[in-house]
Design a protein around this motif. Sequence first.
Motif, PDB file in Angstrom:
ATOM      1  N   SER A 293      13.900  39.837  11.011  1.00  0.00           N
ATOM      2  CA  SER A 293      13.036  39.106  11.855  1.00  0.00           C
ATOM      3  C   SER A 293      13.770  38.368  12.814  1.00  0.00           C
ATOM      4  O   SER A 293      13.231  37.710  13.694  1.00  0.00           O
ATOM      5  N   GLN A 294      15.181  38.116  12.280  1.00  0.00           N
ATOM      6  CA  GLN A 294      15.930  37.060  13.355  1.00  0.00           C
ATOM      7  C   GLN A 294      16.850  38.248  14.234  1.00  0.00           C
ATOM      8  O   GLN A 294      17.750  37.470  14.801  1.00  0.00           O
ATOM      9  N   GLN A 295      16.464  39.396  13.942  1.00  0.00           N
ATOM     10  CA  GLN A 295      17.429  40.315  14.704  1.00  0.00           C
ATOM     11  C   GLN A 295      18.802  40.195  14.582  1.00  0.00           C
ATOM     12  O   GLN A 295      19.890  40.300  15.338  1.00  0.00           O
ATOM     13  N   ASP A 296      19.091  39.924  13.210  1.00  0.00           N
ATOM     14  CA  ASP A 296      20.724  39.853  12.667  1.00  0.00           C
ATOM     15  C   ASP A 296      20.853  41.216  12.046  1.00  0.00           C
ATOM     16  O   ASP A 296      20.959  41.362  11.080  1.00  0.00           O
ATOM     17  N   TRP A 297      21.354  42.036  13.166  1.00  0.00           N
ATOM     18  CA  TRP A 297      21.322  43.610  12.715  1.00  0.00           C
ATOM     19  C   TRP A 297      22.976  43.779  11.650  1.00  0.00           C
ATOM     20  O   TRP A 297      22.800  44.544  11.017  1.00  0.00           O
ATOM     21  N   PRO A 298      23.708  42.966  12.102  1.00  0.00           N
ATOM     22  CA  PRO A 298      25.162  43.148  11.281  1.00  0.00           C
ATOM     23  C   PRO A 298      24.642  42.486   9.641  1.00  0.00           C
ATOM     24  O   PRO A 298      25.051  43.231   8.877  1.00  0.00           O
ATOM     25  N   ARG A 299      23.908  41.481   9.530  1.00  0.00           N
ATOM     26  CA  ARG A 299      23.818  41.221   8.112  1.00  0.00           C
ATOM     27  C   ARG A 299      22.503  42.323   7.706  1.00  0.00           C
ATOM     28  O   ARG A 299      22.575  42.390   6.294  1.00  0.00           O
ATOM     29  N   ALA A 300      21.555  42.536   8.283  1.00  0.00           N
ATOM     30  CA  ALA A 300      20.530  43.531   7.827  1.00  0.00           C
ATOM     31  C   ALA A 300      21.335  44.770   7.307  1.00  0.00           C
ATOM     32  O   ALA A 300      21.139  45.228   6.061  1.00  0.00           O
ATOM     33  N   SER A 301      22.306  45.221   8.136  1.00  0.00           N
ATOM     34  CA  SER A 301      23.191  46.376   7.545  1.00  0.00           C
ATOM     35  C   SER A 301      23.787  46.068   6.311  1.00  0.00           C
ATOM     36  O   SER A 301      23.881  46.926   5.540  1.00  0.00           O
ATOM     37  N   ALA A 302      24.421  44.910   6.204  1.00  0.00           N
ATOM     38  CA  ALA A 302      25.268  44.688   4.777  1.00  0.00           C
ATOM     39  C   ALA A 302      24.106  44.592   3.813  1.00  0.00           C
ATOM     40  O   ALA A 302      24.553  44.876   2.596  1.00  0.00           O
ATOM     41  N   ILE A 303      23.025  44.069   4.031  1.00  0.00           N
ATOM     42  CA  ILE A 303      21.930  43.929   2.952  1.00  0.00           C
ATOM     43  C   ILE A 303      21.733  45.303   2.579  1.00  0.00           C
ATOM     44  O   ILE A 303      21.477  45.719   1.393  1.00  0.00           O
ATOM     45  N   VAL A 304      21.462  46.331   3.427  1.00  0.00           N
ATOM     46  CA  VAL A 304      20.867  47.722   3.163  1.00  0.00           C
ATOM     47  C   VAL A 304      22.138  48.271   2.236  1.00  0.00           C
ATOM     48  O   VAL A 304      21.840  48.971   1.315  1.00  0.00           O
ATOM     49  N   GLU A 305      23.442  48.104   2.650  1.00  0.00           N
ATOM     50  CA  GLU A 305      24.430  48.721   2.025  1.00  0.00           C
ATOM     51  C   GLU A 305      24.672  48.257   0.636  1.00  0.00           C
ATOM     52  O   GLU A 305      24.834  49.007  -0.499  1.00  0.00           O
ATOM     53  N   GLU A 306      23.976  47.060   0.307  1.00  0.00           N
ATOM     54  CA  GLU A 306      24.189  46.293  -1.172  1.00  0.00           C
ATOM     55  C   GLU A 306      22.812  47.044  -1.794  1.00  0.00           C
ATOM     56  O   GLU A 306      22.875  47.221  -3.023  1.00  0.00           O
ATOM     57  N   ARG A 307      21.713  47.082  -1.347  1.00  0.00           N
ATOM     58  CA  ARG A 307      20.515  47.263  -1.826  1.00  0.00           C
ATOM     59  C   ARG A 307      20.458  48.842  -2.207  1.00  0.00           C
ATOM     60  O   ARG A 307      19.827  49.046  -3.221  1.00  0.00           O
ATOM     61  N   SER A 308      20.965  49.735  -1.470  1.00  0.00           N
ATOM     62  CA  SER A 308      20.653  51.217  -1.609  1.00  0.00           C
ATOM     63  C   SER A 308      21.181  51.477  -2.772  1.00  0.00           C
ATOM     64  O   SER A 308      20.269  52.415  -3.428  1.00  0.00           O
ATOM     65  N   PRO A 309      22.258  51.405  -3.404  1.00  0.00           N
ATOM     66  CA  PRO A 309      22.773  51.710  -4.706  1.00  0.00           C
ATOM     67  C   PRO A 309      21.728  51.319  -5.770  1.00  0.00           C
ATOM     68  O   PRO A 309      21.377  52.290  -6.792  1.00  0.00           O
TER      69      PRO A 309
ATOM     70  N   VAL B 130       8.429  48.730  11.399  1.00  0.00           N
ATOM     71  CA  VAL B 130       7.819  48.451  12.746  1.00  0.00           C
ATOM     72  C   VAL B 130       8.746  47.531  13.148  1.00  0.00           C
ATOM     73  O   VAL B 130       8.814  47.700  14.513  1.00  0.00           O
ATOM     74  N   GLN B 131       9.251  46.385  12.758  1.00  0.00           N
ATOM     75  CA  GLN B 131      10.074  45.537  13.559  1.00  0.00           C
ATOM     76  C   GLN B 131      11.304  46.068  13.972  1.00  0.00           C
ATOM     77  O   GLN B 131      11.611  45.919  15.290  1.00  0.00           O
ATOM     78  N   ALA B 132      11.985  46.872  13.080  1.00  0.00           N
ATOM     79  CA  ALA B 132      13.035  47.622  13.815  1.00  0.00           C
ATOM     80  C   ALA B 132      12.853  48.504  14.980  1.00  0.00           C
ATOM     81  O   ALA B 132      13.781  48.524  15.878  1.00  0.00           O
ATOM     82  N   ARG B 133      11.763  49.176  14.949  1.00  0.00           N
ATOM     83  CA  ARG B 133      11.490  50.120  16.016  1.00  0.00           C
ATOM     84  C   ARG B 133      11.383  49.272  17.268  1.00  0.00           C
ATOM     85  O   ARG B 133      11.466  49.554  18.331  1.00  0.00           O
ATOM     86  N   ALA B 134      10.349  48.218  17.123  1.00  0.00           N
ATOM     87  CA  ALA B 134      10.004  47.179  18.301  1.00  0.00           C
ATOM     88  C   ALA B 134      11.456  46.959  18.868  1.00  0.00           C
ATOM     89  O   ALA B 134      11.612  46.605  20.152  1.00  0.00           O
ATOM     90  N   GLY B 135      12.330  46.530  17.948  1.00  0.00           N
ATOM     91  CA  GLY B 135      13.501  45.976  18.451  1.00  0.00           C
ATOM     92  C   GLY B 135      14.271  47.130  19.067  1.00  0.00           C
ATOM     93  O   GLY B 135      15.107  46.784  20.118  1.00  0.00           O
TER      94      GLY B 135
END
Length: 97
Positions: free
Chosen positions: A20-36, A65-70
């Motif tokens: 929602s804050q368009q903080d893509w580096p942070r989002a990517s890091a969270i995804v990497e932690e969450r996926s396993p 939806v938010q990522a596609r809009a971004g």
Amino acid sequence: MNDSLTRALDLTRALEDAVSQQDWPRASAIVEERSPLLMSLGPQQTPDALEKIRAIQQIDAGITVQARAGMDRLSERHGDALRRIKSVSLYHTTGML
């Protein structure tokens, strides 16, 4: 297992905030932690775990939806920038004639 799922739900909420804050580096890091954590889930889950999984799925749908809009906004800006570059190049080429 339930602690992992609770952590995955917390990370999903953090991911929603980052997107929602368009903080893509942070989002990517969270995804990497969450996926396993999500990949470690087995097929048999308790009703409480299923509720958390459904909450994660619902939040993920909104994130998508938010990522596609971004991405659409970014693509539009990129196209605009390319058109401006082309216009400037044409201006310079015309000026040299």
